[in-house]
Design a protein around this motif. Structure first.
Motif, PDB file in Angstrom:
ATOM      1  N   GLU A 176      44.982  23.438  49.084  1.00  0.00           N
ATOM      2  CA  GLU A 176      43.577  23.591  50.508  1.00  0.00           C
ATOM      3  C   GLU A 176      43.530  25.018  50.493  1.00  0.00           C
ATOM      4  O   GLU A 176      42.235  25.393  50.758  1.00  0.00           O
ATOM      5  N   VAL A 177      44.684  25.635  51.664  1.00  0.00           N
ATOM      6  CA  VAL A 177      43.879  27.084  51.913  1.00  0.00           C
ATOM      7  C   VAL A 177      43.846  28.556  51.033  1.00  0.00           C
ATOM      8  O   VAL A 177      44.069  29.169  51.171  1.00  0.00           O
ATOM      9  N   GLN A 178      44.088  28.118  49.295  1.00  0.00           N
ATOM     10  CA  GLN A 178      43.827  28.107  48.626  1.00  0.00           C
ATOM     11  C   GLN A 178      44.694  29.764  48.479  1.00  0.00           C
ATOM     12  O   GLN A 178      44.674  31.123  48.839  1.00  0.00           O
ATOM     13  N   PRO A 179      46.092  29.311  48.277  1.00  0.00           N
ATOM     14  CA  PRO A 179      47.122  30.115  48.442  1.00  0.00           C
ATOM     15  C   PRO A 179      47.108  31.152  47.196  1.00  0.00           C
ATOM     16  O   PRO A 179      48.452  31.053  46.572  1.00  0.00           O
ATOM     17  N   PHE A 180      46.349  32.118  46.851  1.00  0.00           N
ATOM     18  CA  PHE A 180      46.679  32.967  46.311  1.00  0.00           C
ATOM     19  C   PHE A 180      45.328  34.073  46.274  1.00  0.00           C
ATOM     20  O   PHE A 180      44.825  34.082  46.854  1.00  0.00           O
ATOM     21  N   LEU A 181      45.949  35.171  45.076  1.00  0.00           N
ATOM     22  CA  LEU A 181      45.555  37.011  46.114  1.00  0.00           C
ATOM     23  C   LEU A 181      43.849  36.395  45.120  1.00  0.00           C
ATOM     24  O   LEU A 181      43.626  35.990  44.713  1.00  0.00           O
ATOM     25  N   GLN A 182      43.224  36.808  46.316  1.00  0.00           N
ATOM     26  CA  GLN A 182      41.642  36.721  45.448  1.00  0.00           C
ATOM     27  C   GLN A 182      40.854  38.128  45.678  1.00  0.00           C
ATOM     28  O   GLN A 182      40.789  38.886  46.745  1.00  0.00           O
ATOM     29  N   ALA A 183      40.567  38.696  44.965  1.00  0.00           N
ATOM     30  CA  ALA A 183      39.425  40.174  44.587  1.00  0.00           C
ATOM     31  C   ALA A 183      38.510  40.376  44.267  1.00  0.00           C
ATOM     32  O   ALA A 183      38.633  40.252  43.186  1.00  0.00           O
ATOM     33  N   SER A 184      37.730  40.917  44.121  1.00  0.00           N
ATOM     34  CA  SER A 184      36.262  40.937  43.177  1.00  0.00           C
ATOM     35  C   SER A 184      36.605  41.868  42.276  1.00  0.00           C
ATOM     36  O   SER A 184      36.247  41.877  40.970  1.00  0.00           O
ATOM     37  N   SER A 185      37.412  42.968  42.956  1.00  0.00           N
ATOM     38  CA  SER A 185      37.039  44.429  41.570  1.00  0.00           C
ATOM     39  C   SER A 185      38.526  44.354  40.842  1.00  0.00           C
ATOM     40  O   SER A 185      39.186  43.417  40.870  1.00  0.00           O
ATOM     41  N   LYS A 186      38.213  45.230  39.996  1.00  0.00           N
ATOM     42  CA  LYS A 186      39.432  44.926  38.305  1.00  0.00           C
ATOM     43  C   LYS A 186      39.088  46.446  38.695  1.00  0.00           C
ATOM     44  O   LYS A 186      39.044  46.774  37.966  1.00  0.00           O
ATOM     45  N   PRO A 187      40.422  47.405  38.652  1.00  0.00           N
ATOM     46  CA  PRO A 187      41.028  47.988  39.418  1.00  0.00           C
ATOM     47  C   PRO A 187      41.815  48.497  37.780  1.00  0.00           C
ATOM     48  O   PRO A 187      42.689  47.789  37.523  1.00  0.00           O
TER      49      PRO A 187
END
Length: 252
Positions: free
Chosen positions: A133-144
């Motif tokens: 429930e705490v969303q334990p994963f990396l979240q990023a919008s950019s795609k470097p």
């Protein structure tokens, strides 16, 4: 072959490694026949280097094959063999028998606060539900085009909470969790902390909103049970306090 070699006395036989007998008191529960858990004692011959997990193996392999418990790596990494040993949450694979008072019975039972399934096995689904429930994963919008760079200081900011092995020792040592099954619990908050303070992540505010709940960080009573129970030495109570501060004042 030289004469000296022929006349050399044989090497002395190595002294046998001493053993001792320990009484293991295991809290048993078979849902097919038991209405309530019951204690059962076993006398086990062990070596000083044996761990509680070794004692449980000897019981299962030599005395009672129906004894049920979880274990996998047996080296303190998988976290699957968390249990209460003499009233404290520990990993059975990391607890040496010689470090316990073997003049008295050693009490072993399932961790508290989670539904008991059989003997030392509990249903971990409520624990993992809070974790998810705490969303334990990396979240990023950019795609470097290459890896996201962090400074050593940025990485160190959340280093402690990367050590969690999801054994549930901290969460199931928490008195609030015992009495309130809706509380997220320390492990979920620790894993949220790991991403809240990661400079590469862009969903910190989402996680802080999730934990700014009546069953979130504000349920913590700062008893330090969680920090004492953690087999990886994570400063769990400090991590929870830092999440509280981030909710009130923003990340620092």
């Amino acid at each position: 072959m030289s004469t000296a070699t022929l006349d050399s006395p044989p090497a002395p036989a190595e002294a046998p490694i001493p053993t001792f007998t320990v009484t293991m008191m295991v809290r048993r529960f078979n849902p097919e026949v038991d209405e309530e858990p019951r204690w059962q004692d076993f006398d086990v011959e062990l070596y000083p280097t044996d761990r509680v997990l070794d004692a449980l193996h000897k019981i299962k392999w030599e005395q009672d094959g129906s004894l049920t418990f979880r274990r996998s790596c047996a080296h303190g990494v998988c976290g699957s063999d968390a249990m209460r040993i003499n009233g404290r949450n520990r990993l059975a694979c990391k607890t040496l028998m010689k470090d316990l008072d073997i003049t008295k019975p050693i009490y072993v039972e399932a961790i508290k606060g989670l539904p008991l399934e059989k003997d030392l096995v509990v249903d971990m689904e409520p624990f993992f539900a809070s974790y998810r429930e705490v969303q334990p994963f990396l979240q990023a919008s950019s795609k470097p085009e290459k890896e996201r760079i962090q400074s050593a200081e940025q990485r160190a900011r959340f280093d402690d909470t990367t050590k969690c092995i999801l054994c549930a020792a901290c969460t199931s040592s928490c008195p609030v969790f015992w009495t309130d099954g809706q509380y997220f619990g320390p492990a979920a908050i620790v894993n949220a902390h790991r991403f809240i303070f990661d400079s590469r992540d862009e969903a910190s505010s989402v996680r802080l909103d999730i934990l700014n709940d009546k069953e979130g960080v504000w349920r913590c009573r700062t008893t330090f049970n969680c920090s004492e129970a953690c087999p990886r030495g994570i400063q769990v109570t400090q991590a929870i306090a830092e999440v509280k501060q981030a909710i009130m004042f923003g990340k620092r």
